[in-house]
Scaffold this motif. Structure first.
Motif, PDB file in Angstrom:
ATOM      1  N   GLY A 168      -3.696 -12.305  -1.430  1.00  0.00           N
ATOM      2  CA  GLY A 168      -2.972 -12.514  -2.676  1.00  0.00           C
ATOM      3  C   GLY A 168      -3.229 -11.365  -3.629  1.00  0.00           C
ATOM      4  N   GLY A 169      -2.215 -11.008  -4.390  1.00  0.00           N
ATOM      5  CA  GLY A 169      -2.393  -9.938  -5.360  1.00  0.00           C
ATOM      6  C   GLY A 169      -1.247  -9.899  -6.333  1.00  0.00           C
ATOM      7  N   MET A 170      -1.534  -9.494  -7.576  1.00  0.00           N
ATOM      8  CA  MET A 170      -0.513  -9.472  -8.616  1.00  0.00           C
ATOM      9  C   MET A 170      -0.269  -8.078  -9.183  1.00  0.00           C
ATOM     10  SD  MET A 170      -1.659 -12.963 -10.579  1.00  0.00           S
ATOM     11  CE  MET A 170      -0.195 -13.061 -11.609  1.00  0.00           C
ATOM     12  N   GLY A 171      -1.308  -7.279  -9.306  1.00  0.00           N
ATOM     13  CA  GLY A 171      -1.168  -5.944  -9.861  1.00  0.00           C
ATOM     14  C   GLY A 171      -0.786  -4.924  -8.809  1.00  0.00           C
ATOM     15  N   PRO A 172      -0.342  -3.741  -9.233  1.00  0.00           N
ATOM     16  CA  PRO A 172       0.096  -2.707  -8.283  1.00  0.00           C
ATOM     17  C   PRO A 172      -0.945  -2.343  -7.235  1.00  0.00           C
ATOM     18  CG  PRO A 172       0.716  -2.111 -10.533  1.00  0.00           C
ATOM     19  CD  PRO A 172      -0.160  -3.322 -10.641  1.00  0.00           C
ATOM     20  N   LYS A 173      -2.195  -2.153  -7.649  1.00  0.00           N
ATOM     21  CA  LYS A 173      -3.236  -1.752  -6.694  1.00  0.00           C
ATOM     22  C   LYS A 173      -3.582  -2.880  -5.734  1.00  0.00           C
ATOM     23  CE  LYS A 173      -3.850   2.508  -7.837  1.00  0.00           C
ATOM     24  NZ  LYS A 173      -3.492   3.582  -6.867  1.00  0.00           N
ATOM     25  N   LEU A 177      -3.104  -2.706  -1.727  1.00  0.00           N
ATOM     26  CA  LEU A 177      -4.178  -3.040  -0.787  1.00  0.00           C
ATOM     27  C   LEU A 177      -3.664  -3.959   0.309  1.00  0.00           C
ATOM     28  CD1 LEU A 177      -7.845  -3.938  -1.566  1.00  0.00           C
ATOM     29  CD2 LEU A 177      -6.476  -5.544  -0.238  1.00  0.00           C
ATOM     30  N   ALA A 178      -2.886  -4.971  -0.074  1.00  0.00           N
ATOM     31  CA  ALA A 178      -2.336  -5.893   0.922  1.00  0.00           C
ATOM     32  C   ALA A 178      -1.461  -5.141   1.921  1.00  0.00           C
ATOM     33  CB  ALA A 178      -1.536  -6.992   0.233  1.00  0.00           C
ATOM     34  N   GLY A 179      -0.645  -4.238   1.416  1.00  0.00           N
ATOM     35  CA  GLY A 179       0.213  -3.480   2.312  1.00  0.00           C
ATOM     36  C   GLY A 179      -0.566  -2.579   3.260  1.00  0.00           C
ATOM     37  N   ARG A 180      -1.708  -2.127   2.818  1.00  0.00           N
ATOM     38  CA  ARG A 180      -2.497  -1.192   3.630  1.00  0.00           C
ATOM     39  C   ARG A 180      -3.364  -1.890   4.673  1.00  0.00           C
ATOM     40  NH1 ARG A 180      -6.289   3.631   0.999  1.00  0.00           N
ATOM     41  NH2 ARG A 180      -6.689   4.752   2.961  1.00  0.00           N
ATOM     42  N   PHE A 181      -3.886  -3.077   4.341  1.00  0.00           N
ATOM     43  CA  PHE A 181      -4.913  -3.666   5.210  1.00  0.00           C
ATOM     44  C   PHE A 181      -4.603  -5.064   5.745  1.00  0.00           C
ATOM     45  CE2 PHE A 181      -7.211  -0.766   2.321  1.00  0.00           C
ATOM     46  CZ  PHE A 181      -7.776   0.084   3.258  1.00  0.00           C
ATOM     47  N   ASP A 201       5.308  -1.375  -4.192  1.00  0.00           N
ATOM     48  CA  ASP A 201       3.867  -1.126  -4.080  1.00  0.00           C
ATOM     49  C   ASP A 201       3.369  -1.489  -2.687  1.00  0.00           C
ATOM     50  OD1 ASP A 201       3.760  -0.420  -6.804  1.00  0.00           O
ATOM     51  OD2 ASP A 201       3.460  -2.502  -7.404  1.00  0.00           O
ATOM     52  N   LEU A 202       3.889  -2.581  -2.139  1.00  0.00           N
ATOM     53  CA  LEU A 202       3.502  -3.009  -0.798  1.00  0.00           C
ATOM     54  C   LEU A 202       3.889  -1.947   0.231  1.00  0.00           C
ATOM     55  CD1 LEU A 202       2.358  -5.743   0.513  1.00  0.00           C
ATOM     56  CD2 LEU A 202       4.712  -6.083   1.258  1.00  0.00           C
ATOM     57  N   GLU A 203       5.082  -1.428   0.085  1.00  0.00           N
ATOM     58  CA  GLU A 203       5.541  -0.405   1.026  1.00  0.00           C
ATOM     59  C   GLU A 203       4.689   0.857   0.923  1.00  0.00           C
ATOM     60  OE1 GLU A 203       9.717   1.634   2.542  1.00  0.00           O
ATOM     61  OE2 GLU A 203       9.709   0.338   0.774  1.00  0.00           O
ATOM     62  N   ARG A 204       4.306   1.224  -0.292  1.00  0.00           N
ATOM     63  CA  ARG A 204       3.432   2.387  -0.470  1.00  0.00           C
ATOM     64  C   ARG A 204       2.084   2.157   0.218  1.00  0.00           C
ATOM     65  NH1 ARG A 204       3.661   2.491  -5.451  1.00  0.00           N
ATOM     66  NH2 ARG A 204       1.724   1.465  -6.016  1.00  0.00           N
ATOM     67  N   GLY A 205       1.547   0.934   0.076  1.00  0.00           N
ATOM     68  CA  GLY A 205       0.284   0.625   0.729  1.00  0.00           C
ATOM     69  C   GLY A 205       0.391   0.691   2.241  1.00  0.00           C
ATOM     70  N   GLU A 215       5.455  -4.954   9.142  1.00  0.00           N
ATOM     71  CA  GLU A 215       4.336  -5.662   9.765  1.00  0.00           C
ATOM     72  C   GLU A 215       3.656  -6.638   8.809  1.00  0.00           C
ATOM     73  OE1 GLU A 215       1.572  -2.976  11.757  1.00  0.00           O
ATOM     74  OE2 GLU A 215       3.163  -1.465  11.902  1.00  0.00           O
ATOM     75  N   VAL A 216       4.031  -6.604   7.525  1.00  0.00           N
ATOM     76  CA  VAL A 216       3.373  -7.421   6.508  1.00  0.00           C
ATOM     77  C   VAL A 216       4.279  -8.594   6.141  1.00  0.00           C
ATOM     78  CG1 VAL A 216       2.225  -7.408   4.267  1.00  0.00           C
ATOM     79  CG2 VAL A 216       2.317  -5.304   5.626  1.00  0.00           C
ATOM     80  N   HIS A 217       3.795  -9.802   6.382  1.00  0.00           N
ATOM     81  CA  HIS A 217       4.556 -11.017   6.064  1.00  0.00           C
ATOM     82  C   HIS A 217       4.441 -11.303   4.572  1.00  0.00           C
ATOM     83  CE1 HIS A 217       6.358 -14.973   7.076  1.00  0.00           C
ATOM     84  NE2 HIS A 217       5.676 -15.382   6.029  1.00  0.00           N
TER      85      HIS A 217
END
Length: 347
Positions: A168-173, A177-181, A201-205, A215-217
């Motif tokens: 779970g996450g609300m801010g850009p960083k 993080l979710a998108g990256r890991f 932001d998710l796509e950037r991660g 790959e990220v649901h």
């Protein structure tokens, strides 16, 4: 990010925190969701019943609906304990479990659990990495900034299919993080435009993690309240009141994360937060009422289904988890589950 056959996000149910008078009543909502064709049932954990016990009972009593935690906070349980828990729930549900984790916020972590809210993003990243090592069945040796572990290993067989790990996450960083890991991301308190911004932001991660964002649901937790029927005179007013009170409570009384998330989207959340903190609940509700339709779904079944399409059609969103306002009664929950239910085989 898998999409439904019709290019729309699938529907899940985010169970009420405290609306049900008994554990059986809570599980009945999950059974009703399964019968109505919802894709997944998510169990939150804030106050009230713990998610692990509830999910274990649901795993036993349901047959096909997906199950998940939304969310275990990364401070009140160790990552190895949550790893064991996730493995056990995956076994109990015969492969239907997703484990959702997140940092929550100081209002919960420090005031309710008595733990320092320290380095939330780093802690979440390490938590995800440790969970995956637990799922592998290999001995966990880990040296991080927040955790140093050595020697833990499952004494049961590792899962044939490891549970996906959502964050779970609300801010850009946090979203990056979710998108990256992570295997999935849980969004909340987002308008359609706000969600699109966070999806960038998710796509950037994902790019930073050298993988595809597909790959990220992605799951949006969306407050919903439906009146008893299309001819329920005045019911739409009660439904709107429920979601307004719900959003105002989180913006005003649950720390600054929800306020900040809405400020970033251009809403006067700080004004609502200040009014709530000063004891002027009527002013806080009035402010939130001005933008709540961008963040929630309410009204008659027909009105709510139409409003829901604004969210389900967002490109890049996989699942909408309908969530119930904190003031919802058992009747409100039942009406909302029924009013927004997907059509089997066609939705």
């Amino acid at each position: 990010m898998s999409e439904s056959d019709h290019g729309r996000a699938t529907l899940g149910v985010h169970l009420p925190v405290a609306a049900q008078p008994s554990l059986d009543g809570l599980v009945d909502v999950a059974l009703r969701a399964e019968e109505r064709g919802y894709e997944r049932v998510w169990m939150p954990e804030t106050w009230g019943r713990d998610a692990v016990t509830a999910l274990a009972v649901m795993a036993e009593r349901t047959d096909e609906v997906g199950l998940g935690s939304s969310l275990f906070n990364v401070y009140s349980r160790s990552p190895t304990l949550v790893g064991q828990t996730a493995v056990t729930l995956q076994e109990a549900s015969e492969g239907r479990f997703r484990v959702g984790v997140g940092p929550s916020g100081p209002a919960v972590v420090e005031r309710w659990h008595g733990v320092d809210f320290d380095r939330p993003l780093r802690r979440t990243r390490e938590y995800v990495e440790i969970l995956r090592r637990v799922f592998s069945g290999e001995t966990v040796r880990y040296r991080g900034d927040c955790f140093e572990l050595d020697g833990f290993r499952l004494r049961c067989g590792p899962p044939e299919t490891p549970p996906p790990v959502d964050v779970g996450g609300m801010g850009p960083k946090a979203v990056e993080l979710a998108g990256r890991f992570a295997d999935g991301w849980h969004a909340l308190m987002c308008s359609p435009d706000g969600l699109r911004t966070r999806l960038a932001d998710l796509e950037r991660g994902a790019s930073l993690g050298d993988r595809s964002v597909d790959e990220v649901h992605t799951t949006l937790v969306l407050p919903c309240a439906v009146s008893g029927g299309d001819d329920d005179e005045g019911g739409e007013g009660r439904a709107c009141g429920l979601v307004t009170q719900h959003v105002a409570f989180y913006v005003g009384g649950m720390g600054t994360f929800y306020r900040d998330a809405l400020d970033r989207q251009g809403y006067p959340a700080t004004r609502a937060h200040e009014a709530w903190q000063n004891g002027d609940r009527e002013e806080a509700l009035a402010v939130v009422e001005g933008f709540v339709d961008d963040l929630a779904v309410s009204g008659t079944p027909a009105e709510a289904r139409e409003a829901l399409t604004r969210f389900r059609g967002i490109d890049g969103l996989d699942e909408v988890a309908i969530a119930f306002p904190r003031g919802a009664t058992d009747g409100d929950v039942a009406a909302t589950v029924a009013g927004l239910a997907p059509e089997r085989g066609g939705d």
